[in-house]
Motif scaffolding. Structure first.
Motif, PDB file in Angstrom:
ATOM      1  N   GLY A   1       3.422  -2.997   5.209  1.00  0.00           N
ATOM      2  CA  GLY A   1       4.599  -3.204   4.369  1.00  0.00           C
ATOM      3  C   GLY A   1       4.624  -2.241   3.198  1.00  0.00           C
ATOM      4  O   GLY A   1       5.097  -2.560   2.104  1.00  0.00           O
ATOM      5  N   GLY A   2       4.090  -1.063   3.419  1.00  0.00           N
ATOM      6  CA  GLY A   2       3.939  -0.128   2.303  1.00  0.00           C
ATOM      7  C   GLY A   2       4.783   1.119   2.439  1.00  0.00           C
ATOM      8  O   GLY A   2       5.763   1.168   3.169  1.00  0.00           O
ATOM      9  N   GLN A   3       4.365   2.123   1.731  1.00  0.00           N
ATOM     10  CA  GLN A   3       5.131   3.340   1.587  1.00  0.00           C
ATOM     11  C   GLN A   3       4.369   4.542   2.156  1.00  0.00           C
ATOM     12  O   GLN A   3       3.164   4.661   1.966  1.00  0.00           O
ATOM     13  CB  GLN A   3       5.374   3.546   0.088  1.00  0.00           C
ATOM     14  CG  GLN A   3       6.147   4.776  -0.227  1.00  0.00           C
ATOM     15  CD  GLN A   3       6.706   4.765  -1.645  1.00  0.00           C
ATOM     16  OE1 GLN A   3       7.840   5.137  -1.852  1.00  0.00           O
ATOM     17  NE2 GLN A   3       5.887   4.359  -2.605  1.00  0.00           N
TER      18      GLN A   3
ATOM     19  N   LEU B   1       0.825  -1.208   0.000  1.00  0.00           N
ATOM     20  CA  LEU B   1       0.000   0.000   0.000  1.00  0.00           C
ATOM     21  C   LEU B   1       0.860   1.260   0.000  1.00  0.00           C
ATOM     22  O   LEU B   1       2.006   1.240   0.455  1.00  0.00           O
ATOM     23  CB  LEU B   1      -0.960   0.002   1.194  1.00  0.00           C
ATOM     24  CG  LEU B   1      -0.427   0.257   2.601  1.00  0.00           C
ATOM     25  CD1 LEU B   1      -0.359   1.748   2.912  1.00  0.00           C
ATOM     26  CD2 LEU B   1      -1.300  -0.426   3.630  1.00  0.00           C
ATOM     27  N   THR B   2       0.296   2.316  -0.553  1.00  0.00           N
ATOM     28  CA  THR B   2       0.949   3.625  -0.513  1.00  0.00           C
ATOM     29  C   THR B   2      -0.032   4.605   0.106  1.00  0.00           C
ATOM     30  O   THR B   2      -1.159   4.746  -0.370  1.00  0.00           O
ATOM     31  CB  THR B   2       1.340   4.089  -1.934  1.00  0.00           C
ATOM     32  OG1 THR B   2       2.290   3.171  -2.473  1.00  0.00           O
ATOM     33  CG2 THR B   2       1.952   5.482  -1.897  1.00  0.00           C
ATOM     34  N   THR B   3       0.396   5.236   1.192  1.00  0.00           N
ATOM     35  CA  THR B   3      -0.466   6.231   1.821  1.00  0.00           C
ATOM     36  C   THR B   3       0.327   7.520   2.000  1.00  0.00           C
ATOM     37  O   THR B   3       1.503   7.598   1.653  1.00  0.00           O
ATOM     38  CB  THR B   3      -1.078   5.702   3.133  1.00  0.00           C
ATOM     39  OG1 THR B   3      -2.102   6.613   3.565  1.00  0.00           O
ATOM     40  CG2 THR B   3      -0.025   5.554   4.234  1.00  0.00           C
TER      41      THR B   3
ATOM     42  N   TRP C   1       1.720   6.822   8.806  1.00  0.00           N
ATOM     43  CA  TRP C   1       3.030   6.162   8.927  1.00  0.00           C
ATOM     44  C   TRP C   1       2.858   4.733   9.445  1.00  0.00           C
ATOM     45  O   TRP C   1       3.402   3.782   8.878  1.00  0.00           O
ATOM     46  CB  TRP C   1       3.897   6.990   9.865  1.00  0.00           C
ATOM     47  CG  TRP C   1       5.199   6.372  10.249  1.00  0.00           C
ATOM     48  CD1 TRP C   1       5.481   5.716  11.414  1.00  0.00           C
ATOM     49  CD2 TRP C   1       6.413   6.364   9.479  1.00  0.00           C
ATOM     50  NE1 TRP C   1       6.782   5.311  11.418  1.00  0.00           N
ATOM     51  CE2 TRP C   1       7.392   5.691  10.245  1.00  0.00           C
ATOM     52  CE3 TRP C   1       6.760   6.859   8.221  1.00  0.00           C
ATOM     53  CZ2 TRP C   1       8.687   5.495   9.798  1.00  0.00           C
ATOM     54  CZ3 TRP C   1       8.067   6.668   7.777  1.00  0.00           C
ATOM     55  CH2 TRP C   1       9.005   5.995   8.554  1.00  0.00           C
ATOM     56  N   ASP C   2       2.065   4.578  10.506  1.00  0.00           N
ATOM     57  CA  ASP C   2       1.863   3.246  11.097  1.00  0.00           C
ATOM     58  C   ASP C   2       1.155   2.307  10.117  1.00  0.00           C
ATOM     59  O   ASP C   2       1.476   1.127  10.040  1.00  0.00           O
ATOM     60  CB  ASP C   2       1.039   3.354  12.391  1.00  0.00           C
ATOM     61  CG  ASP C   2       1.828   4.006  13.532  1.00  0.00           C
ATOM     62  OD1 ASP C   2       3.048   4.260  13.352  1.00  0.00           O
ATOM     63  OD2 ASP C   2       1.230   4.281  14.587  1.00  0.00           O
ATOM     64  N   LEU C   3       0.176   2.853   9.379  1.00  0.00           N
ATOM     65  CA  LEU C   3      -0.528   2.015   8.397  1.00  0.00           C
ATOM     66  C   LEU C   3       0.436   1.543   7.311  1.00  0.00           C
ATOM     67  O   LEU C   3       0.383   0.390   6.873  1.00  0.00           O
ATOM     68  CB  LEU C   3      -1.692   2.789   7.766  1.00  0.00           C
ATOM     69  CG  LEU C   3      -2.917   2.983   8.672  1.00  0.00           C
ATOM     70  CD1 LEU C   3      -3.862   4.030   8.074  1.00  0.00           C
ATOM     71  CD2 LEU C   3      -3.657   1.658   8.869  1.00  0.00           C
TER      72      LEU C   3
ATOM     73  N   VAL D   1      -1.151   6.753  -4.802  1.00  0.00           N
ATOM     74  CA  VAL D   1      -1.689   6.519  -3.459  1.00  0.00           C
ATOM     75  C   VAL D   1      -2.805   5.472  -3.535  1.00  0.00           C
ATOM     76  O   VAL D   1      -3.736   5.621  -4.325  1.00  0.00           O
ATOM     77  CB  VAL D   1      -2.204   7.840  -2.846  1.00  0.00           C
ATOM     78  CG1 VAL D   1      -3.012   7.587  -1.587  1.00  0.00           C
ATOM     79  CG2 VAL D   1      -1.025   8.772  -2.570  1.00  0.00           C
ATOM     80  N   THR D   2      -2.689   4.427  -2.732  1.00  0.00           N
ATOM     81  CA  THR D   2      -3.717   3.379  -2.718  1.00  0.00           C
ATOM     82  C   THR D   2      -4.580   3.445  -1.465  1.00  0.00           C
ATOM     83  O   THR D   2      -5.618   2.802  -1.388  1.00  0.00           O
ATOM     84  CB  THR D   2      -3.086   1.974  -2.800  1.00  0.00           C
ATOM     85  OG1 THR D   2      -2.231   1.790  -1.661  1.00  0.00           O
ATOM     86  CG2 THR D   2      -2.276   1.810  -4.077  1.00  0.00           C
ATOM     87  N   LEU D   3      -4.119   4.199  -0.466  1.00  0.00           N
ATOM     88  CA  LEU D   3      -4.893   4.369   0.770  1.00  0.00           C
ATOM     89  C   LEU D   3      -4.792   5.833   1.196  1.00  0.00           C
ATOM     90  O   LEU D   3      -3.704   6.322   1.506  1.00  0.00           O
ATOM     91  CB  LEU D   3      -4.342   3.466   1.881  1.00  0.00           C
ATOM     92  CG  LEU D   3      -5.065   3.584   3.224  1.00  0.00           C
ATOM     93  CD1 LEU D   3      -6.499   3.074   3.122  1.00  0.00           C
ATOM     94  CD2 LEU D   3      -4.319   2.832   4.316  1.00  0.00           C
ATOM     95  N   VAL D   4      -5.938   6.518   1.172  1.00  0.00           N
ATOM     96  CA  VAL D   4      -5.973   7.924   1.577  1.00  0.00           C
ATOM     97  C   VAL D   4      -6.226   7.981   3.079  1.00  0.00           C
ATOM     98  O   VAL D   4      -7.300   7.580   3.537  1.00  0.00           O
ATOM     99  CB  VAL D   4      -7.079   8.684   0.814  1.00  0.00           C
ATOM    100  CG1 VAL D   4      -7.250  10.095   1.371  1.00  0.00           C
ATOM    101  CG2 VAL D   4      -6.763   8.723  -0.678  1.00  0.00           C
TER     102      VAL D   4
END
Ligand code: GLU
Ligand code: ZN
Length: 281
Positions: free
Chosen positions: A35-37, A4-6, A28-30, A209-212
């Motif tokens: 395992g994302g960015q 994921l990218t947030t 940051w924690d998400l 971005v895959t997670l807002v």
């Protein structure tokens, strides 16, 4: 949620406070647990309200909190051409129009006897549509979304997935809701040539971005963002709207709330771990 990218997307219009720390650390924690960015974006379209020293303080505060992000950081003020190109596409699709109304014009139109009580949408009172058929030139005018025309182009209902604990699940956005409670929102302000809604949607797509991740105060804006993503053929992310940090009186923190500025805690010798504990992370 692997890969994921947030992001955290502050505006440099004042010092970051505990509410921003909560938002940045949540994103940051998400990213870490998924395992994302984690990305940082500077939302500085409202140039007269933005200050270089606030931008620098954002970098300093976030580094102090222990966050890192890829450089260069995306700044919205560098993206005006992309915003203009999207506005042209929407105009060519016939889903936008130029609006010359002042705030006073809108207030007057809304208080006309035939209008009921004004409905308050995500951006304030729902626009009464005065300029919708007027054919004003775009030059020097605001650009609004023609909500009905936009909805007429959709071939399937608008849906989005929320992963945050407050609104978890699949949400369907109805056309009735968008027409009545959102209306012809501004896509480009006359003074800045874009808007929060248009920029955020284009930037999230441009940054992959895959997670807002953002505050619950922006949950109502998500319906607009889902619609713009569909109109512009952009990939749809998931959303995580988190709770807001309030002061002792239960009020939302504001940028002017210097007492809760991260820099103030830092100067007082508070540690990043204590900040985390204080805001319940
Ligand atoms: N720049 C917005 C703010 O500071 C956040 C935008 C977003 O996360 O979608 O409130
Ligand atoms: Zn108008």
């Amino acid at each position: 949620m692997a890969g994921l990218t947030t992001r955290f997307a502050p505006s440099p219009t004042g010092p970051l406070h505990l509410g921003h720390a909560y938002s940045a650390l949540t994103a940051w924690d998400l990213a870490r647990t998924g395992g994302g960015q984690f990305l940082l974006r500077i939302e500085d379209i409202d140039q007269p309200r933005c200050r270089a020293e606030h931008e620098q303080a954002i970098y300093d505060d976030l580094r102090w909190l222990g966050l890192t992000w890829p450089e260069p950081v995306l700044r919205q003020s560098d993206r005006m051409e992309s915003y203009a190109a999207a506005l042209e596409r929407l105009a060519a699709m016939g889903v936008s129009y130029a609006c010359t109304c002042t705030r006073a014009d809108i207030r007057a139109a809304l208080s006309a006897p035939q209008e009921g009580a004004a409905v308050i949408g995500p951006d304030g009172p729902v626009y009464p549509g005065t300029c919708r058929e007027a054919g004003h030139l775009a030059e020097g005018a605001a650009i609004r979304l023609n909500m009905k025309a936009a909805l007429a182009r959709l071939d399937a209902p608008l849906r989005f997935a929320e992963t945050g604990p407050l609104f978890t699940g699949e949400h369907v956005v109805s056309a009735d809701h968008l027409i009545t409670n959102v209306g012809d929102i501004v896509l480009a302000r006359r003074d800045i040539g874009t808007s929060y809604h248009l920029s955020v949607v284009l930037d999230d797509a441009a940054q992959g971005v895959t997670l807002v991740t953002r505050g619950a105060d922006l949950f109502e804006a998500t319906a607009i963002h889902v619609l713009l993503q569909r109109l512009l053929g952009l990939p749809q992310p998931e959303w995580h709207h988190h709770r807001l940090i309030r002061d002792e009186e239960g009020r939302r923190l504001a940028k002017r709330d210097d007492a809760r500025a991260i820099a103030r805690f830092r100067a007082d010798g508070v540690s990043p771990a204590e900040i985390r504990a204080h805001i319940g992370l």
